[in-house]
Design a protein around this motif. Structure first.
Motif: not given
Ligand SMILES: CC(=O)SCCNC(=O)CCNC(=O)[C@H](O)C(C)(C)COP(=O)(O)OP(=O)(O)OC[C@H]1O[C@@H](n2cnc3c(N)ncnc32)[C@H](O)[C@@H]1OP(=O)(O)O
Ligand SMILES: CC(=O)C(=O)O
Length: 533
Positions: A158-167
């Motif tokens: 919710a906060f930063d989807p790109d980072t979450a997906l990169r992980v």
């Protein structure tokens, strides 16, 4: 029906996240027993703990590898973190401990919320992703199957989807099989969570798992919603044990998946074992089973309301969401002030009493139960007193085993500080008048002892009857300001247990009434046994 095999994972984390519940402390032996029980259910994966972090967990894996744990269904999983920021993976002691555990599967926990990466790990997204990828690749290179627990995924997405997906991408690039979306703070609700799961599945095509904490009391609902949105790996704990408010309860999750969604996630023969295994695991955790737990609690199929019983009399399916026996549980009808004729008729059946063709006795029994309950009696937990009441209505009872002439109890506070109670009973039994006196450490104990002394020579079965439990409740809301006392007495004769109730303004008389019912019930059974033999 065969199970879904590797296409759907039931993953248990009782021994790791369950052990994070306040009040649980498993020994290594406990852990081995828990693992065997879970394996007997047919779960696919058992997370055994964090080797290298907790000495007990290291020993658990060592003993498992040495042959103390032979699993028939499950694969053992070692849990641990990725390498530290700025470190080399093959030099990381924690990562090495995961290999040394010899578990065939490793679940790595990794941060997927940028705020955690920057503030808790004090590193940046690129290094965090490198930590994930390096560690997964290293373990996969060493022959391990790796799952990634993406901590705080939903908040992070919710906060930063790109980072979450990169992980997640880093884990899959390293060779991870499943990326598990974790609701670590447990703050999600089903609708929002399922949208996120569906979104991630659609955007990545990765195999997605779900791990839900229960802080909104939605862990089970969230887990099921995630499955409906595409998750094919569910992480749960027995009885929902876990950090803070707990985790998704394995028994409710499996119960729902099998009986509501028709997904054979466990072998068919395991379903009727759910209740037994749940209670056995509660015993090992040293936590009283939750009587109201869905599917497996003793009240999960207990019906109190008269209207429910009247429909159940026609067909139990009308008020049970499944057949209780499908999960090894059973239906019970409770008789209380909320009972109607149907409740008593069904309860009567449990005692072998046919009340169906005795409408007057039935109505009179209902009236009596309601009046007595209004005065503080409670038959819910006192089946033996209720059976006596019903048989009394049908005039089926022989005369009681003895008749009381009088009793007297005195309390002696001696100068040496000792407090002794003494009771004298005068009773008529087997045509004789008997007087007996006995001492006890309290008035009820003395009364019980005196009564036994008086009756024992005449009632051959009495020496086998013992008091198992004695519960007292002061009911302050009865009779205006006068408190009355309710006493529940559990008795045993070594073969069966039965509970009786007594209510009175005087605690000794309340106890006496419960004791008399206990003996009357035993006498009734003894007489029936004599007829049957
Ligand atoms: C969401 C979950 O429930 S995950 C499971 C959590 N379970 C546990 O914590 C129980 C077992 N834990 C332990 O025994 C200890 O916390 C240990 C052995 C893991 C670590 O102990 P310590 O080295 O003394 O560190 P401490 O517990 O204070 O802090 C954890 C460290 O791991 C780091 N860390 C936290 N998450 C991760 C991660 N996913 N990957 C790598 N490092 C991480 C923290 O930044 C911190 O590092 P720092 O010491 O450089 O500040
Ligand atoms: C991994 C885990 O236990 C969590 O994120 O809650």
């Amino acid at each position: 029906m065969t199970t879904l095999g590797d296409s759907f994972h039931v993953y248990d984390t009782t021994l790791r996240d369950g052990a994070q519940r306040e009040g649980i402390s498993y020994s290594v032996n406990d852990k081995l027993v828990v693992a065997r029980l879970l394996d007997s259910l047919g779960v696919g994966f058992i997370e055994g703990g964090w080797p290298g972090a907790l000495p007990k967990d290291t020993e658990f894996f060592a003993r498992a590898a040495a042959g103390d744990l032979e699993l028939k269904h499950a694969q053992l999983v070692a849990f641990g973190a990725t390498r530290k920021a700025g470190a080399k993976v093959h030099e990381d002691q924690q990562v090495r401990a995961l290999l040394d555990s010899r578990a065939p599967v490793v679940t790595l926990v990794a941060k997927s919320d940028r705020r955690h990466i920057e503030r808790a790990l004090r590193t940046d997204v690129a290094e965090n992703c490198a930590m994930v990828k390096d560690t997964v690749r290293f373990l996969v290179g060493e022959g391990r199957r790796v799952f990634l627990d993406a901590e705080h995924f939903f908040d992070g997405y919710a906060f930063d989807p790109d980072t979450a997906l990169r992980v997640l991408e880093s884990a899959v690039e390293g060779g991870a099989d499943v990326v598990v979306l974790c609701d670590t703070n447990g703050g999600q609700l089903p609708l929002g969570l399922s949208r996120t799961v569906a979104d991630v599945v659609a955007r990545t095509g990765f195999r997605v798992g779900i791990h839900c904490q229960d802080d909104t009391s939605c862990a089970v609902a969230n887990t099921i919603a995630a499955v409906q949105a595409g998750a094919t790996h569910v992480q749960c704990t027995a009885n929902g044990y876990g950090e803070r408010a707990g985790n998704a309860d394995l028994f409710a999750v499996v119960g729902n998946l099998v009986t509501k969604l028709g997904m054979p996630v466990l072998p068919a023969e395991s379903l009727p074992e759910l209740t037994r295994v749940s209670h056995a695991l509660a015993e090992i955790a040293n936590i009283a089973p939750d009587t109201h737990q869905a599917y497996v609690g003793s009240s999960a199929f207990a019906h109190k309301a008269g209207l429910h019983a009247s429909a159940i009399k026609v067909d139990p399916e009308l008020y049970n969401h499944i057949d209780p026996e499908a999960v090894g549980n059973g239906m019970r009808v409770l008789v209380t002030e909320m009972a109607g004729r149907a409740s008593l008729e069904l309860k009567g059946r449990e005692f072998g009493i046919d009340l169906a063709r005795k409408p007057e006795a039935l109505s009179s029994a209902v009236r009596k139960v309601k009046e007595l309950e209004a005065g503080g009696w409670s038959f819910e937990a006192a089946d033996a007193s209720l059976e006596l009441l019903l048989r009394g209505e049908l005039s089926e009872l022989d005369s009681p085993p003895f008749a009381l002439e009088s009793y007297r109890v005195v309390l002696d506070h001696r100068s040496d500080g000792l407090i002794v109670s003494e009771a004298t009973v005068k009773v008529h039994v087997a045509g004789e008048r008997v007087i007996a006196t006995a001492e006890g450490n309290g008035p009820v104990h003395a009364l019980d002892a005196a009564l036994r002394k008086a009756l024992l020579p005449h009632l051959s079965w009495l020496d086998r009857v013992e008091l198992n439990d004695y519960k007292v409740r002061i009911l302050t809301d009865q009779h205006g300001t006068d408190a009355v006392t309710r006493v529940l007495v559990e008795s045993t004769d070594g073969e069966r247990e039965w509970t009786t109730v007594g209510v009175h303004g005087n605690i000794v008389e309340a106890s006496w009434l419960a004791l008399c019912d206990a003996l009357a019930h035993k006498a009734m059974r003894a007489a029936a046994d004599l007829v049957g033999s």
